[in-house]
Design a protein around this motif. Structure first.
Motif, PDB file in Angstrom:
ATOM      1  N   TYR A 197       1.192  -5.790  -9.181  1.00 20.11           N
ATOM      2  CA  TYR A 197      -0.862  -5.573  -8.315  1.00 20.11           C
ATOM      3  C   TYR A 197      -1.763  -6.748  -8.235  1.00 20.11           C
ATOM      4  O   TYR A 197      -2.610  -6.681  -7.696  1.00 20.11           O
ATOM      5  N   PRO A 198      -0.977  -7.806  -8.805  1.00 18.90           N
ATOM      6  CA  PRO A 198      -1.642  -8.905  -9.106  1.00 18.90           C
ATOM      7  C   PRO A 198      -1.958  -8.889  -7.053  1.00 18.90           C
ATOM      8  O   PRO A 198      -2.516  -9.863  -5.989  1.00 18.90           O
ATOM      9  N   ILE A 199      -0.982  -8.902  -6.967  1.00 18.17           N
ATOM     10  CA  ILE A 199      -0.557  -9.835  -5.501  1.00 18.17           C
ATOM     11  C   ILE A 199      -1.708  -8.942  -4.328  1.00 18.17           C
ATOM     12  O   ILE A 199      -2.077  -9.016  -3.862  1.00 18.17           O
ATOM     13  N   PHE A 200      -1.349  -7.300  -4.980  1.00 20.10           N
ATOM     14  CA  PHE A 200      -1.888  -6.219  -3.929  1.00 20.10           C
ATOM     15  C   PHE A 200      -3.329  -6.490  -4.288  1.00 20.10           C
ATOM     16  O   PHE A 200      -3.950  -6.657  -3.213  1.00 20.10           O
ATOM     17  N   HIS A 201      -4.147  -6.629  -5.557  1.00 20.68           N
ATOM     18  CA  HIS A 201      -5.527  -7.093  -5.692  1.00 20.68           C
ATOM     19  C   HIS A 201      -5.403  -8.511  -4.033  1.00 20.68           C
ATOM     20  O   HIS A 201      -6.986  -8.135  -3.886  1.00 20.68           O
ATOM     21  N   ILE A 231       0.669  -0.798  -0.235  1.00 18.89           N
ATOM     22  CA  ILE A 231      -0.210  -0.076   0.097  1.00 18.89           C
ATOM     23  C   ILE A 231       0.755   1.072  -0.568  1.00 18.89           C
ATOM     24  O   ILE A 231       0.399   2.336  -0.794  1.00 18.89           O
ATOM     25  N   TYR A 232       2.271   1.212   0.288  1.00 18.05           N
ATOM     26  CA  TYR A 232       2.899   2.020   0.656  1.00 18.05           C
ATOM     27  C   TYR A 232       3.480   2.786  -0.530  1.00 18.05           C
ATOM     28  O   TYR A 232       3.459   3.175  -1.544  1.00 18.05           O
ATOM     29  N   ASN A 233       3.676   1.648  -1.702  1.00 18.89           N
ATOM     30  CA  ASN A 233       4.416   2.082  -3.159  1.00 18.89           C
ATOM     31  C   ASN A 233       2.968   2.297  -3.702  1.00 18.89           C
ATOM     32  O   ASN A 233       3.060   2.911  -4.546  1.00 18.89           O
ATOM     33  N   TYR A 234       2.325   1.660  -3.310  1.00 20.42           N
ATOM     34  CA  TYR A 234       0.829   1.827  -4.825  1.00 20.42           C
ATOM     35  C   TYR A 234       0.660   3.496  -4.136  1.00 20.42           C
ATOM     36  O   TYR A 234       0.427   4.576  -5.289  1.00 20.42           O
ATOM     37  N   GLU A 235       0.414   4.281  -2.901  1.00 20.96           N
ATOM     38  CA  GLU A 235       0.097   5.526  -2.813  1.00 20.96           C
ATOM     39  C   GLU A 235       1.441   6.221  -3.385  1.00 20.96           C
ATOM     40  O   GLU A 235       1.441   7.373  -3.409  1.00 20.96           O
ATOM     41  N   GLN A 236       2.730   5.785  -3.353  1.00 22.15           N
ATOM     42  CA  GLN A 236       3.855   6.469  -4.005  1.00 22.15           C
ATOM     43  C   GLN A 236       3.867   6.467  -5.154  1.00 22.15           C
ATOM     44  O   GLN A 236       4.626   7.146  -6.435  1.00 22.15           O
ATOM     45  N   GLU A 237       2.850   5.744  -6.213  1.00 25.98           N
ATOM     46  CA  GLU A 237       2.914   5.161  -7.688  1.00 25.98           C
ATOM     47  C   GLU A 237       3.228   5.124  -8.017  1.00 25.98           C
ATOM     48  O   GLU A 237       4.193   5.086  -9.322  1.00 25.98           O
ATOM     49  N   GLN A 238       4.434   3.329  -7.225  1.00 29.21           N
ATOM     50  CA  GLN A 238       6.010   3.057  -7.639  1.00 29.21           C
ATOM     51  C   GLN A 238       5.397   1.510  -7.126  1.00 29.21           C
ATOM     52  O   GLN A 238       6.486   1.531  -7.387  1.00 29.21           O
ATOM     53  N   LEU A 239       4.597   1.400  -7.609  1.00 24.07           N
ATOM     54  CA  LEU A 239       4.183   0.182  -6.907  1.00 24.07           C
ATOM     55  C   LEU A 239       4.580  -0.880  -8.764  1.00 24.07           C
ATOM     56  O   LEU A 239       3.741  -0.868  -9.683  1.00 24.07           O
TER      57      LEU A 239
END
Length: 750
Positions: free
Chosen positions: A512-516, A499-507
């Motif tokens: 993304y499938p892992i995050f989902h 979620i940190y990297n997602y919020e930094q737009e750096q994921l």
């Protein structure tokens, strides 16, 4: 005893071999044998005569007190038979404290482009404090070979000595000479004094002022001064090149382009000299011709095109025009290599670097450039060979050890790579801008492969300490952690990183499938509102890599297609470094989807392919699934193995309720298999209590009817036990109990 010509030649060859191997103590006997039979060589064997003279001269250099006079005699012998070589002059000229001026003069005229001879001569001039002549020689060397670092350092030392001599002299020194030397040696004390020296004209005062500013101010302040002040001044070419060199050193190529004007055409002198006085004039004329300055102009602009504007057309123009002035300039040849590198033509890149090396590029820089090329072509073994060649004559550096370690990792020689990384991280300072964080990152890869997650996280913390929180390098490492912590099974911690990297737009897109999937589990925070739902369009149509199959598996899982998800995760396991984890993940998916046969198949794969990774959870579910599929014999074996392999879990952590779980499970399997002995043994546990289980009594009674028909007492006691529990017997059971009592009485008590 006289020797034949062939025997003398063998002694010469043997002497050369011993000298090359530094076995000096064994040389004398061979040289004496040659000397006593020298006439056997004959006057027509000039090559062998020369080889003997040469090896004897080298032998003289072994002794502590070198007889340079005798060396010169042998050198003259080589000259007389016209067999003298540049290396012969280089050897004797290396004794610059004793070698005579005449030898240097002959050597330099014979080999005017030999940088080694010129540097030896400059060292002689330095010892004799003939500083001005030494400076002339070294400037000539740098005119011919601008990449000769040794000459540049020596020039700085000699110019510093001359500057000190002039400053300490009781006579007033020429201010322009002081400015020239102070500029070349970056002597701020002298430059500051010259800022207020009224003997200098305004332009040269600007030179002193600008140099002090360059050395005392930050780069951003220098750029500001250029824009606000200096670009409006009348500047000499020297000042412009000074600013351009400064800008290049700080990679501010936009300033390089602004500072430089069009290069002047050099006015090359004729190579027409007879004696050494003529040769000195030629050297000075070449230095004054601005031949090297014109080449340097194209080097600066070419670097700006390569690093700043990325304009290959301009880069090619600089390479072609610079090499037209001097086709052997190693810096322009390096620029030529960089042009081909940017064009992805790695064969021509390597060829240009080879040419630069042949024309004076240092072996250290040459090998470093080759590392970059072979890294791009992924020639890992070649990189290892280059590093080992470098280490033969140079001490290891963080850079060389990094490239070697990375190549070993790519070749999957992880144990050797780990040794190299440890050597680098434990044996060198680790400054902020170095290869240190990359070395920590490499070691993290090895820890991940070895499933040493504690060490992985420790090295992760070491690496990110080199970065600013939130920058690209920091987030890249966090992406690596997302994948690794996911495989640790610590999903809540993994979510924090993702979620940190997602919020930094750096994921990373492949994460993304892992995050989902993490968001799909309801024990975690709900997925972000701006995170679009997964669809089948997110699936990789033709998966090939591990991450392709893993991501497809997670996407199918989120879409609740458990069959496809489990199959994709099984395929991911075949390509994963942590095969066991992905097989167990596939099992969890299949089990959640109630795919009993698939779940059993995955468990059996785990048993065969990753037996060391078996755990309570999968073995426990596996046994239950076998029973559900009425594979009672295998189920019985699986439950017995659970008790054997996990005794604490089996006896203390299992659900007990009013019956023992494992006893009941094994008893049930035995009953289905008609294994009376096994059933009786485990059911006895349920009958041995003060208040035995009614169900156990009923089951035992049923077995007794079938398998223990002749055991009258067993059948009687079972029925009698039921009546004592205030449970009414059926009419048939009451009739059976009466019959049993009657038969027992008549048979045993009549």
């Amino acid at each position: 005893m006289s020797l034949s010509r062939e025997e003398v030649i063998k002694h010469i060859e043997r002497a050369e071999m011993l000298y090359n191997k530094k076995y000096y103590s064994n040389l004398e006997s061979h040289l004496l044998a040659i000397q006593e039979n020298y006439s056997a060589l004959g006057n027509d064997s000039l090559e062998w005569n020369a080889r003997y003279i040469r090896i004897f001269t080298r032998y003289l250099g072994v002794f502590k007190d070198v007889n340079v006079g005798l060396m010169q005699t042998y050198l003259e012998a080589l000259e007389n038979i016209k067999e003298v070589q540049a290396s012969d002059y280089e050897f004797i000229c290396s004794y610059y404290k004793k070698c005579s001026q005449e030898v240097y003069e002959k050597a330099l005229i014979a080999y005017p482009y030999n940088d080694t001879l010129h540097i030896h001569y400059a060292l002689k001039l330095q010892v004799e404090k003939r500083y001005t002549e030494a400076i002339e020689v070294l400037k000539y060397v740098l005119e011919c070979y601008p990449a000769t670092t040794e000459a540049r350092i020596l020039l700085w030392e000699i110019e510093t000595s001359l500057l000190e001599e002039l400053c300490n002299s009781p006579e007033e020194a020429d201010c322009y000479k002081l400015l020239d030397l102070a500029s070349s040696t970056h002597n701020l004390k002298v430059l500051k004094g010259l800022q207020i020296d009224n003997r200098l004209d305004a332009i040269n005062k600007s030179l002193a002022y600008i140099q002090v500013a360059l050395w005392e101010n930050r780069p951003v302040e220098v750029v500001e001064q250029w824009n606000s002040e200096w670009k409006n001044l009348e500047l000499t070419d020297r000042i412009r090149y000074l600013l351009a060199d400064y800008a290049k050193s700080y990679m501010k190529y936009d300033l390089v382009i602004q500072v430089l004007k069009a290069p002047k055409s050099p006015n090359l002198p004729d190579e027409n000299y007879i004696d050494f006085s003529d040769y000195r004039n030629y050297m000075n004329a070449l230095v004054s011709s601005e031949w090297q300055l014109a080449q340097h102009h194209y080097v600066l602009l070419g670097n700006a095109a390569y690093h700043y504007t990325k304009n290959n057309k301009d880069l090619r123009f600089c390479v072609e025009h610079g090499l037209a002035i001097n086709p052997k300039n190693p810096l322009l040849l390096v620029l030529k290599a960089e042009f081909f590198y940017s064009e992805l033509d790695y064969n021509e890149t390597a060829a240009a670097y080879h040419e630069a090396y042949r024309n004076g590029l240092s072996i250290k820089e040459y090998l470093f450039y080759l590392l970059e090329v072979n890294n791009r072509t992924q020639s890992w073994q070649t990189i290892i060979d280059i590093v080992e060649q470098f280490h033969l004559k140079n001490l290891p550096t963080l850079k060389t050890l990094f490239f070697k370690a990375r190549a070993l990792v790519m070749l999957e020689d992880f144990d050797k790579a780990h040794e190299v990384i440890n050597e680098a991280l434990e044996g060198f300072p680790l400054p902020p801008h170095s290869y240190a964080p990359w070395l920590f990152n490499l070691r993290m890869i090895i820890h991940k492969k070895n499933h040493n997650y504690k060490a992985f996280l420790e090295d992760m913390q070491e690496e990110v300490n080199y970065y600013n929180i939130g920058d690209s390098e920091y987030c890249s490492t966090i992406n690596m952690c997302v994948e690794t912590i996911f495989e640790m099974g610590d999903y809540e911690e993994c979510y924090k990183f993702a979620i940190y990297n997602y919020e930094q737009e750096q994921l990373s897109p492949e994460l993304y499938p892992i995050f989902h999937w993490l968001c799909y589990y309801d024990f975690l925070i709900e997925k972000p509102e701006d995170l679009a739902d997964l669809t089948e369009e997110d699936l990789i149509l033709n998966p090939e890599t591990f991450s392709d199959y893993r991501n497809n598996g997670l996407i199918y899982w989120v879409l609740e297609n458990h069959q496809a998800a489990a199959e994709a995760l099984e395929l991911a396991a075949t390509k994963a470094t942590n095969k066991a984890y992905y097989l167990k993940l596939a099992f969890t998916c299949a089990n959640e989807g109630l795919l009993k046969q698939k779940s059993i198949a995955i468990c059996e794969t785990i048993k065969v392919e990753t037996p060391a990774a078996r755990e309570w959870k999968t073995d426990y579910y596996y046994a239950g699934l076998l029973v559900e599929k009425e594979r009672h014999k295998e189920g019985l074996e699986a439950y017995l193995n659970l008790i054997l392999n996990y005794p604490d879990r089996a006896f203390y952590d299992c659900p007990k309720d009013d019956i023992n779980f494992f006893g009941n499970a094994i008893k049930t399997c035995a009953k289905k298999l008609d294994d009376v002995n096994q059933f009786t043994k485990y059911n006895a546990m349920f009958l041995s209590k003060d208040n035995p289980s009614v169900k156990a009594l009923k089951e035992h009674q049923e077995i007794a009817r079938k398998a223990g028909k002749d055991d009258l007492f067993l059948r009687h006691n079972l029925l009698e036990g039921i009546t004592r529990m205030d449970i009414a017997l059926s009419d048939e059971e009451q009739k059976e109990l009466k019959q049993l009592k009657s038969i027992i009485r008549e048979t045993y008590f009549a």
